[in-house]
Design a protein around this motif. Sequence first.
Motif, PDB file in Angstrom:
ATOM      1  N   GLU A 115       0.817  -1.210   0.000  1.00  0.00           N
ATOM      2  CA  GLU A 115       0.000   0.000   0.000  1.00  0.00           C
ATOM      3  C   GLU A 115       0.855   1.266   0.000  1.00  0.00           C
ATOM      4  N   HIS A 116       2.105   1.142   0.422  1.00  0.00           N
ATOM      5  CA  HIS A 116       3.006   2.280   0.524  1.00  0.00           C
ATOM      6  C   HIS A 116       4.373   1.827   0.023  1.00  0.00           C
ATOM      7  N   SER A 117       5.141   2.743  -0.495  1.00  0.00           N
ATOM      8  CA  SER A 117       6.441   2.383  -1.077  1.00  0.00           C
ATOM      9  C   SER A 117       7.412   1.800  -0.055  1.00  0.00           C
ATOM     10  N   ASP A 118       7.189   2.053   1.239  1.00  0.00           N
ATOM     11  CA  ASP A 118       8.061   1.514   2.284  1.00  0.00           C
ATOM     12  C   ASP A 118       7.584   0.167   2.821  1.00  0.00           C
ATOM     13  N   ASP A 119       6.535  -0.392   2.238  1.00  0.00           N
ATOM     14  CA  ASP A 119       5.960  -1.655   2.724  1.00  0.00           C
ATOM     15  C   ASP A 119       6.748  -2.870   2.253  1.00  0.00           C
TER      16      ASP A 119
ATOM     17  N   GLY B  72       7.974  -2.726  -1.609  1.00  0.00           N
ATOM     18  CA  GLY B  72       7.554  -1.483  -2.226  1.00  0.00           C
ATOM     19  C   GLY B  72       8.679  -0.834  -3.013  1.00  0.00           C
TER      20      GLY B  72
ATOM     21  N   SER C 199      10.402   1.762  -2.598  1.00  0.00           N
ATOM     22  CA  SER C 199      11.518   2.370  -1.866  1.00  0.00           C
ATOM     23  C   SER C 199      12.721   1.450  -1.747  1.00  0.00           C
TER      24      SER C 199
ATOM     25  N   HIS D  81       4.625  -2.277   7.676  1.00  0.00           N
ATOM     26  CA  HIS D  81       4.762  -0.852   7.408  1.00  0.00           C
ATOM     27  C   HIS D  81       6.174  -0.403   7.788  1.00  0.00           C
ATOM     28  N   ARG D  82       6.734   0.550   7.042  1.00  0.00           N
ATOM     29  CA  ARG D  82       8.089   1.049   7.301  1.00  0.00           C
ATOM     30  C   ARG D  82       9.079  -0.107   7.466  1.00  0.00           C
TER      31      ARG D  82
END
Length: 423
Positions: free
Chosen positions: A34-38, A80, A82, A147-148
């Motif tokens: 869902e996020h580039s850091d996932d 992700g 990132s 996440h992160r």
Amino acid sequence: MAPAADRLSSQRAVRLYPPSYDIRVETLPIPEIEHSDDAIVKIQLAGLCGSDLHMYRGTAGLTEPCIMGHEFIGEVVALGASFHSGSTGRPHLYSALRVGDKVVSPFTVSCGECHYCRVGFTCRCVESRLFGTPMTPGGQAQYVRVHRAGGTLYSLRDIPNGSSLADSSLLLLCDILPTGVFAAFQALNHAKTLPFTTRRPYPLSASLSQAGDVSFLPFSEEDKSLTMAVIGLGPVGVCTCIALLDMLVTRKLKFNVIAIDPNEARREKMASIYAIIGGNQSFGEIQVADTSNVKELVATLTKGVGCNAVLEVVGNTSALRLAYELVRPFGCINSVGVHSDHAVPYKGVELYDKNVSLDFGRCPVRAMFPMALELLLKRQDVLGSVGGETSLVERITGFDDAVQIYDDFDKGKCGKVLFDPWK
């Protein structure tokens, strides 16, 4: 990006329905990036922890269902945007982590970039989230979204001799072993404990100054010995005792450690573990005690003075009260037990008149990983087995047993259990 190599769309997961005691094994969608850091992790093992009981019993105040579990290890199956070799100025996993890597996760998200993470207080990260909550679904599933992930996860490629570690013991790094190491480290490095570890009187024990008051008598032999108590001999309490013994012996400090629990089976397990790890060292010993006779034991060992430090790993008011009754004047109470919203059972005047320091809170697991890993490698004799007399992990089972396991664990009928979601 699809979360799994086989492109499945659904998974099995252990889910809690509020208000309490309602565990269900359900088929749910597999999480996606869902996020580039996932990162998406395919779970190999997930733990059932005493802290999960706060959710299970309804004391955490949940209002919506959630996937349970904050202890998990597994394999990265999706990353992700990132994560790439050219990533700079960020935690190193953003440039180093790859699909296929085996990872261990702490029980909370840590970004690795904020003030709290930079100084090592990772449990208070501004992005902190506890796995196994509605906001952050947990690891008692076949897949989990982290996440992160570049600041949170720990890659086994970073572990020297990591291939020699049993998966069941690696899972101890998610929470209970770092928390035990944290409790021992906090107590031994507290300003009120330092006179007994440095052999210098307070406050010189915590000062770079070499000045002293020659009117004081030098330390006697009894001044050079530490007496410490650990209240609670569940898995975290046992890890605390193992860590404390290792630190005391490594520093060649004279000591007495009293390991306390009202449960006879837990006391017997601790005694059996100490028979293995006690070795031939001559610095001190761990004595196992019931709550009913521990005050008399401490009074005898310390000539009525009390413990230098009490490590509370239960998380209830009766344990905190016992800690106060055992600690000496100018001592410290270190609590890593997860507490509810009950008031602390002390009056201000009691703390003031006894000069007692209180140290509470969650372990910064991600920061404690290196110290915990060192102990894990050293103590595979007790941390690496499953189902034995001295094993912290009682058994590994599948999700089909989850409802019964939660009930048994809540009633004290079983110890630490790990879930293999593919069993």
